[in-house]
Structure formats: C-alpha cells, structure tokens
Design a protein around this motif. Structure first.
Motif, PDB file in Angstrom:
ATOM      1  N   ASP A  49      -4.676   1.600  -0.773  1.00  0.00           N
ATOM      2  CA  ASP A  49      -5.079   0.578   0.196  1.00  0.00           C
ATOM      3  C   ASP A  49      -5.920  -0.510  -0.466  1.00  0.00           C
ATOM      4  O   ASP A  49      -5.724  -1.704  -0.212  1.00  0.00           O
ATOM      5  N   GLN A  50      -6.855  -0.111  -1.309  1.00  0.00           N
ATOM      6  CA  GLN A  50      -7.715  -1.093  -1.977  1.00  0.00           C
ATOM      7  C   GLN A  50      -6.910  -1.972  -2.935  1.00  0.00           C
ATOM      8  O   GLN A  50      -7.119  -3.186  -2.992  1.00  0.00           O
ATOM      9  N   SER A  57       0.828  -1.202   0.000  1.00  0.00           N
ATOM     10  CA  SER A  57       0.000   0.000   0.000  1.00  0.00           C
ATOM     11  C   SER A  57       0.864   1.255   0.000  1.00  0.00           C
ATOM     12  O   SER A  57       0.598   2.209  -0.734  1.00  0.00           O
ATOM     13  N   ASN A  86      -4.861  -4.443  -0.885  1.00  0.00           N
ATOM     14  CA  ASN A  86      -5.682  -5.529  -0.338  1.00  0.00           C
ATOM     15  C   ASN A  86      -6.025  -6.568  -1.397  1.00  0.00           C
ATOM     16  O   ASN A  86      -6.230  -7.737  -1.082  1.00  0.00           O
ATOM     17  N   GLN A  87      -6.087  -6.144  -2.653  1.00  0.00           N
ATOM     18  CA  GLN A  87      -6.329  -7.076  -3.755  1.00  0.00           C
ATOM     19  C   GLN A  87      -5.026  -7.673  -4.283  1.00  0.00           C
ATOM     20  O   GLN A  87      -5.046  -8.522  -5.165  1.00  0.00           O
TER      21      GLN A  87
END
Length: 134
Positions: free
Chosen positions: A95-96, A53, A99-100
């Motif tokens: 961040d998204q 991230s 997370n993926q």
C-alpha cells in the motif's frame, strides 16, 4: 466555441514580448475544470493505485512463498504463526509503495484511461499571415 481556454491577442501578451516572438503558445491555461471530470479523475486514480497495490502485494506474496520453499526446517519462514504477520506486513508495504507510485503502474493505467489534455494551437507568426494572403 470552447470557453475553457483563453487566447491572448498578441504573442507576447502581458509579458512585454514583441509580436514577432513565436515561442509562446497562443493557448495560455485551462479555466476551471468540470466537476464531473475531477470526480472521474479521482476515481480512476484511486482504482489505479489500488491495482498497483494489489500487483505489488501479489509480487511480494510470490517472493515470500519462494523464500518459504528455500528456507531450512528451523527458519522463521517455515512457521505458519509468522506467515500471517508477514502477509499483513507485505500488504502494508505494498500500500505504501503504491501510494508513492514506486513502480509506475498506476501512472501507466491513468495514461490509458484518462483522455489526454488538448494540444495547444500552434502560434501564427506575422510572416505566416503574410504568406497565407499571397
């Protein structure tokens, strides 16, 4: 003796295959994992995702700064009012994406940090048993 793995008595085991089948490994599956190992894996995964991230966020920040340099005087990118919101949006996107695991950085870090699973033992065929006796 390592009690985390169970070896079947025959190569076919409960699957109904004959003993000459050499395609099945002798090691079936690991038993319950150690809670300390699970906690270590969880912490390492969280740290790796946070680093990914951070990396993505830094990359987006650098891209945004080059956009500001190239933008015209009346562009929304030149305004300092919009830059705070854009920075916050970039961090949320980072961040998204982390997370993926979009970039695979966390996965690469985890491959280096966490020990590899032990390799299964090679199955011994009846022909190998006979040749080893002679």
């Amino acid at each position: 003796m390592d009690t985390r793995f169970t070896a079947p008595t025959t190569a076919g085991g409960a699957l109904g295959l004959n003993e000459t089948s050499s395609t099945l490994p002798q090691v079936v599956a690991p038993a319950a994992t150690d809670p300390a190992d699970a906690a270590l894996k969880k912490k390492a995964t969280e740290a790796a995702v946070k680093f990914e991230s951070f990396f993505i966020g830094h990359m987006l920040k650098q891209m945004r700064s080059s956009t500001k340099e190239l933008a015209g005087e009346d562009s929304i990118y030149k305004s300092s009012i919009n830059s705070d919101m854009l920075d916050m949006a970039d961090n949320m996107v980072a961040d998204q994406m982390a997370n993926q695991r979009a970039f695979g950085i966390a996965d690469a870090i985890l491959r280096q940090l966490l020990p590899a699973a032990p390799a299964p033992a090679a199955p011994v065929t009846p022909a190998q048993k006979i040749s080893s006796k002679t």
